[in-house]
Write an enzyme that holds these catalytic residues in place. Structure first.
Site, short mmCIF file in Angstrom:
data_model
loop_
_atom_site.label_atom_id
_atom_site.label_comp_id
_atom_site.label_asym_id
_atom_site.label_seq_id
_atom_site.Cartn_x
_atom_site.Cartn_y
_atom_site.Cartn_z
N CYS A 154 48.54 47.43 26.60
CA CYS A 154 48.12 48.83 26.71
C CYS A 154 46.61 48.90 26.61
CB CYS A 154 48.76 49.63 25.58
SG CYS A 154 48.33 51.37 25.59
N LEU A 155 45.99 49.72 27.47
CA LEU A 155 44.53 49.84 27.43
C LEU A 155 44.04 50.44 26.11
CD1 LEU A 155 43.85 51.01 31.10
CD2 LEU A 155 43.49 48.74 30.11
N GLY A 180 48.43 51.27 34.46
CA GLY A 180 48.93 52.61 34.17
C GLY A 180 48.05 53.27 33.12
N HIS A 208 56.73 53.28 29.46
CA HIS A 208 55.59 53.05 28.56
C HIS A 208 54.63 54.24 28.62
CE1 HIS A 208 52.18 50.37 26.99
NE2 HIS A 208 51.55 51.45 27.43
N GLU A 209 54.29 54.67 29.85
CA GLU A 209 53.33 55.78 29.99
C GLU A 209 53.92 57.09 29.47
OE1 GLU A 209 50.37 55.00 30.52
OE2 GLU A 209 50.78 52.98 31.20
N HIS A 234 53.46 57.60 25.86
CA HIS A 234 52.14 58.12 25.48
C HIS A 234 52.16 59.65 25.40
CE1 HIS A 234 49.49 54.65 25.34
NE2 HIS A 234 49.93 54.21 26.50
N GLN A 238 45.21 59.17 26.86
CA GLN A 238 44.36 58.00 26.60
C GLN A 238 42.89 58.26 26.91
OE1 GLN A 238 47.28 55.24 28.80
NE2 GLN A 238 46.37 53.90 27.27
NI NI Z 1 49.64 52.26 27.20
#
Ligand code: NI
Length: 169
Positions: free
Chosen positions: A94-95, A46, A136-137, A140, A51
């Site tokens: 998370c990236l 995701g 989660h997304e 962000h 991001q």
């Molecule tokens: Ni994330």
């Protein structure tokens, strides 16, 4: 399509609140295509637009098992219409916080509304990994990271570890 740079903590851009998209057009689809390619290359399941430094309410996701056909999903202006009272824990990553994993407790099921790649409205129920990932997304989009749910000690330790990795790279 093009790869975009994924921002990592403690980049202050990740704390920005994203704004709604006014129209789903070809420019936005270029962003979504780039985000998907960037997410696959990372690899991750995701990615939110912030991001890659774009403060718009846009998310891409693919929850297909490895070695199966890709199932890209696109979410524009997602909203949670309902969340279950029962919660479930999941070990999240998370990236933007590479190589850090920790357990977060979230509502186990949600009902959400969003616009898809074509700009059509979709209303959908999510559970399991889908429910975890969309929540989660969507965090962000509010400038919230999963490490914000952890103790201050764990959060500081995670950020310090990422800073160290970035310096070593
Ligand atoms: Ni994330």
């Amino acid at each position: 399509m093009a790869l975009r740079e994924i921002l990592v903590v403690p980049d202050p851009v990740l704390k920005q609140v994203s704004t709604p998209v006014e129209v789903v057009d070809d420019d936005l689809r270029v962003l979504m295509d780039d985000m998907l390619e960037t997410m696959y290359a990372a690899p991750g399941i995701g990615l939110a637009a912030i991001q890659v430094g774009v403060p718009k309410r846009v998310i891409v996701m693919d929850l297909a098992a490895p070695d199966t056909a890709p199932e890209p999903r696109y979410f524009v202006n997602p909203e949670i219409l309902w969340a279950s009272e029962d919660t479930a824990p999941y070990e999240e990553g998370c990236l933007s916080v590479p190589d850090i994993y920790d357990e977060v407790e979230r509502p186990a099921r949600v009902k959400l509304k969003y616009l898809n790649y074509q700009g059509e409205e979709v209303i959908e129920d999510a559970e399991g990994l889908y429910a975890v990932c969309i929540q989660h997304e969507m965090d962000h989009l509010k400038g919230v990271l999963f490490i914000d749910y952890l103790s201050r000690l764990k959060r500081d330790r995670a950020v310090a570890k990422v800073k160290k990795q970035v310096r070593a790279a």
